[in-house]
Design an enzyme around this catalytic site. Structure first.
Site, PDB file in Angstrom:
ATOM      1  N   GLU B  50     117.422 -39.113 -36.109  1.00  0.00           N
ATOM      2  CA  GLU B  50     118.669 -39.869 -35.914  1.00  0.00           C
ATOM      3  C   GLU B  50     119.891 -39.190 -36.526  1.00  0.00           C
ATOM      4  OE1 GLU B  50     115.825 -41.295 -36.799  1.00  0.00           O
ATOM      5  OE2 GLU B  50     115.443 -43.032 -35.509  1.00  0.00           O
ATOM      6  N   PHE B 112     109.888 -56.302 -40.659  1.00  0.00           N
ATOM      7  CA  PHE B 112     109.523 -54.910 -40.390  1.00  0.00           C
ATOM      8  C   PHE B 112     110.743 -54.158 -39.875  1.00  0.00           C
ATOM      9  CE2 PHE B 112     107.940 -51.688 -37.321  1.00  0.00           C
ATOM     10  CZ  PHE B 112     107.405 -50.820 -38.269  1.00  0.00           C
ATOM     11  N   GLN B 113     110.990 -53.000 -40.425  1.00  0.00           N
ATOM     12  CA  GLN B 113     112.144 -52.152 -40.080  1.00  0.00           C
ATOM     13  C   GLN B 113     113.473 -52.878 -40.239  1.00  0.00           C
ATOM     14  OE1 GLN B 113     111.339 -50.079 -36.319  1.00  0.00           O
ATOM     15  NE2 GLN B 113     110.436 -48.414 -37.507  1.00  0.00           N
ATOM     16  N   LYS B 162     117.999 -57.731 -32.157  1.00  0.00           N
ATOM     17  CA  LYS B 162     117.207 -57.570 -30.932  1.00  0.00           C
ATOM     18  C   LYS B 162     117.250 -58.800 -30.032  1.00  0.00           C
ATOM     19  CE  LYS B 162     112.708 -56.162 -29.195  1.00  0.00           C
ATOM     20  NZ  LYS B 162     111.361 -55.669 -29.490  1.00  0.00           N
ATOM     21  N   MET B 477     125.562 -20.221 -51.659  1.00  0.00           N
ATOM     22  CA  MET B 477     126.695 -20.737 -52.425  1.00  0.00           C
ATOM     23  C   MET B 477     126.236 -21.238 -53.795  1.00  0.00           C
ATOM     24  SD  MET B 477     129.905 -20.805 -52.285  1.00  0.00           S
ATOM     25  CE  MET B 477     130.785 -20.959 -50.736  1.00  0.00           C
TER      26      MET B 477
END
Lengths: 163, 569
Positions: B50, B112-113, B162, B477
């Site tokens: 993502e 969940f999630q 959802k 760096m």
């Protein structure tokens, strides 16, 4: 320096945490913060007491203005304004303290709004200093519980914060 | 028209003329993916993580003037997106991120999630909205696009539970948005602009300093016009490269921590500074006390009032869209007396002396590839016409120093947040937006491994990106700072057990080439841009591991206190 910032913001879920999150994320101080809906229920009015240098306070007002849900911001302490805070204080009131406490409340133009045989609840409105003075004027031992709303502010005269 | 919430989401994206949607499916966004499947107008690009979806949308937005759009699921989908969102926020990139959320009834129950996406992203978005009613989907998305692209742009997140995507409601897309609490100023205050013009015309040692705001506002032409009218030197910040043609004689190079000697000196010693869409940040002016110790008048044009007088007090603040303000400033100067070049003759002479230091010269080698040399050759081979996406570190600075950008939106890098792993996914968005243009990623073996999985996405969508990895086997760096400031103790900055990148690229179905000899650099690049024009090629350049980025202004120091080379250490 101490500043009283007043703002109008959309009365939406999350708006308060956006404001408080801004203060913590950027390391600004909050001495008190009060918020409640206005006569227009879609809008809330918030008073924040903060402290910081002029530069910091300028940034605070700019950053607040940047929040999408903030409609208007004004630094009340820039000009004549009124500050009030409400305190409810529960004190022990037995024996000779009972009379003494009543007298003290009268002197401070407070009101006793709950009475039992051993305690009072005192309602006191005023500037922050006045509430502080009341607390120092009475015997510390007698204080059972204190709750204060934090400062609400409004500009004097023609200074109006409205959409 | 009665539609489901998912249909409404997709219809809104169509109404906003979204070409590409970068995303990754998951439980909470299944209804939306089902609707995406049934249409062809919005093309979905399936990334492999993502974070990459958001960077790709970001690259798309940076290289065009459009809003980038990403779609992720709830919970880990959203948290993975956070780095991408914060990257876009720091660089003010217009984006809309749609995230799925657990069903309304499950919110707050540790489902969940489930994660408080709006809460987690609040400090790194311009705005975010949790949609709790299907009737609010269309207005929320309309508002999100509007907020993202107006004013100082930024990412806006819309979190949609959802169950709402499965419900049905009447759909009509709002034509307009009006927000009583959000009305960005576009036109600058004319009195202030007049004051600015006056100051500029009186300047003896003027300087024009422009930043990312010029790129975002598409004001490069206006900057160029004004600079030519006035005949003043111009410097760009890292975010502002391409805002003024690098090949022009009035350009003194990038300024800041790794800016040119002449740009930093001129910035410090100018008497009138015109700052345009820039914010005097720590990597640009170093220590603000040191900077402010030298007296000068500052005119600052920015759309965001909070950027003005934040780190440095300015004398003439002008809030407004830089393009509009510059146009008005140009008109004023055109109408008035012609600027007298004699006013600034001594100043240009001084700048010439600073230029003579030739601070960008480096010692090339016949034995080992110098990283600067690779960038320089890329610039020559592509004729300066490539979109260059970079990751973060030494290679980023060399890319900024040695690829000379003549046009805006060609230089794509994470300047504010400094996100390693940004380059490759951002390049995917750039390549999709400009299918016929050369797109190069300049990266290192450290950064590329942070999002290397996207080589798979590149294969799926046949993106002919050229990846130039300046492989020095160090987190360069970090190593440089450890060398300069931590007594050569190279704590955890050495990269051991590196993969064979050429083979790895081949495993993903691309072409991989390891380059070890300086004499091979140019021929390989030529081959890559001719024979392999339509392929993704991963070039693993084995470069000098100890090369440092110069000049350098150490953190907390002033602009005039530059380390110009190893002899200054």
């Amino acid at each position: 320096m101490r500043h009283v910032i007043s703002l109008l913001l959309e009365n939406e879920a999350g708006a308060l945490s956006r404001v408080s999150g801004l203060f913590s994320a950027r390391g600004y101080n909050i001495e008190s913060l009060t918020v409640a809906p206005t006569e227009d229920p879609s809008m809330s009015r918030m008073t924040i007491v903060t402290s910081g240098s002029d530069d910091v306070v300028e940034q605070i007002t700019k950053q607040l203005n940047k929040l999408i849900e903030v409609v208007k911001v004004v630094d009340l302490s820039e000009a004549a304004h009124i500050e009030r805070e409400l305190m409810l204080i529960k004190v022990r009131a037995v024996g000779k303290d009972r009379e003494e406490m009543k007298r003290m409340v009268d002197i401070f133009r407070g009101r006793i709004i709950d009475v039992t045989d051993s305690s009072y609840v005192v309602e006191l409105t005023g500037s922050l200093d006045k509430l502080d003075s009341f607390i120092s004027a009475i015997d510390r031992e007698l204080i059972l519980e204190t709750v204060r709303t934090g400062v609400s502010g409004i500009g004097r005269g023609d200074r109006i914060l409205k959409v | 028209m009665v539609l489901t919430g998912a249909e409404i989401v997709v219809r809104c994206l169509q109404e906003e003329k979204v070409e590409y949607l970068f995303g990754y499916p998951g439980g909470a966004v299944l209804f939306i993916y089902d609707e995406l499947f049934k249409q062809e107008q919005v093309r979905h690009v399936l990334v492999r993580h993502e974070q990459a979806a958001v960077h790709a949308a970001d690259g798309y937005a940076r290289s065009t003037d459009k809003v980038g759009v990403a779609l992720v699921t709830s919970g880990p989908g959203a948290t993975n997106a956070v780095t991408g969102i914060a990257t876009a926020y720091m660089d003010s990139i217009p984006m809309v991120i749609i995230s799925g959320q657990v069903p309304t009834a499950a919110i707050g129950l540790d489902a969940f999630q489930e994660v408080d996406t709006v809460g987690i992203t609040r400090p790194c978005v311009k705005h975010n909205i949790l949609v709790k009613d299907i009737r609010d989907i269309a207005p929320a998305i309309k508002k999100a696009f509007y907020i993202a692209k107006t004013g100082r742009p930024g990412p806006v997140l819309v979190d949609i539970p959802k169950d709402i995507t499965a419900q049905r409601a009447e759909f009509s897309y709002p034509q307009e948005v009006s927000l009583r609490s959000y009305n960005p100023v576009v036109k600058g205050h004319s009195g202030q602009i007049r004051k600015a013009a006056q100051l500029l015309l009186e300047a003896k040692r003027p300087m024009i300093y422009t930043g990312g705001g010029v790129i975002l506002s598409d004001a490069a032409k206006q900057v160029t016009k004004l600079a030519r009218q006035l005949g003043f030197p111009v410097t760009n910040t890292l975010m502002g490269l391409g805002g003024y043609p690098a090949s022009d004689k009035q350009f003194v190079g990038m300024l800041g921590m790794h800016g040119t000697y002449e740009a930093n000196m001129a910035m410090h010693y100018c008497d009138v500074l015109l700052a345009v869409g820039a914010r005097f940040d720590d990597r640009v002016i170093g220590d603000p006390k040191h900077f402010q110790a030298e007296p000068r008048k500052i005119v600052h044009i920015d759309i965001d009032p909070s950027s003005i007088s934040k780190r440095v007090k300015v004398d003439v603040p002008i809030v407004g869209d830089v393009k509009e303000v510059l146009e008005e400033l140009s008109r004023l100067i055109e109408a008035g007396e012609k600027p007298n070049p004699e006013n600034t003759a001594a100043w240009w002479k001084q700048i010439g002396e600073w230029r003579d230091k030739k601070c960008m010269e480096y010692k090339n080698s016949a034995e080992v590839i110098k990283p600067q040399f690779v960038v320089q050759k890329l610039w020559e081979v592509t004729g300066g016409d490539a979109f260059v996406c970079s990751d973060v570190g030494q290679h980023q600075m060399w890319a900024a120093q040695y690829y000379h950008f003549d046009e805006p939106r060609r230089w794509i890098n994470s300047g504010g947040l400094g996100t390693m792993g940004f380059g490759l996914p951002a390049a995917m968005g750039v390549q999709l937006a400009h299918p016929d243009k050369p797109v190069a990623v300049i990266t290192g073996e450290g950064s590329i491994q942070m999002c290397i999985q996207e080589l798979s996405t590149c294969k799926q969508f046949r993106l002919p990106i050229k990846v130039l990895s300046l492989n020095n086997r160090y987190l360069g760096m970090v190593r440089q700072w450890q060398q300069f400031f931590h007594g050569n103790r190279y704590s955890e900055s050495y990269m051991d057990s590196l993969p064979d990148f050429a083979k790895l690229a081949e495993a993903y179905g691309h072409i991989g080439i390891q380059v070890t000899k300086p004499s091979d650099v140019e021929p390989v690049l030529r081959e890559v841009y001719t024979k392999h024009k339509n392929d993704l090629v991963f070039l693993d350049f084995q470069v000098d591991p100890t090369e440092n980025v110069y000049p350098m202004v150490q953190g907390g120091k002033g602009l005039t206190e530059m380390i110009l080379g190893s002899e200054d250490l």
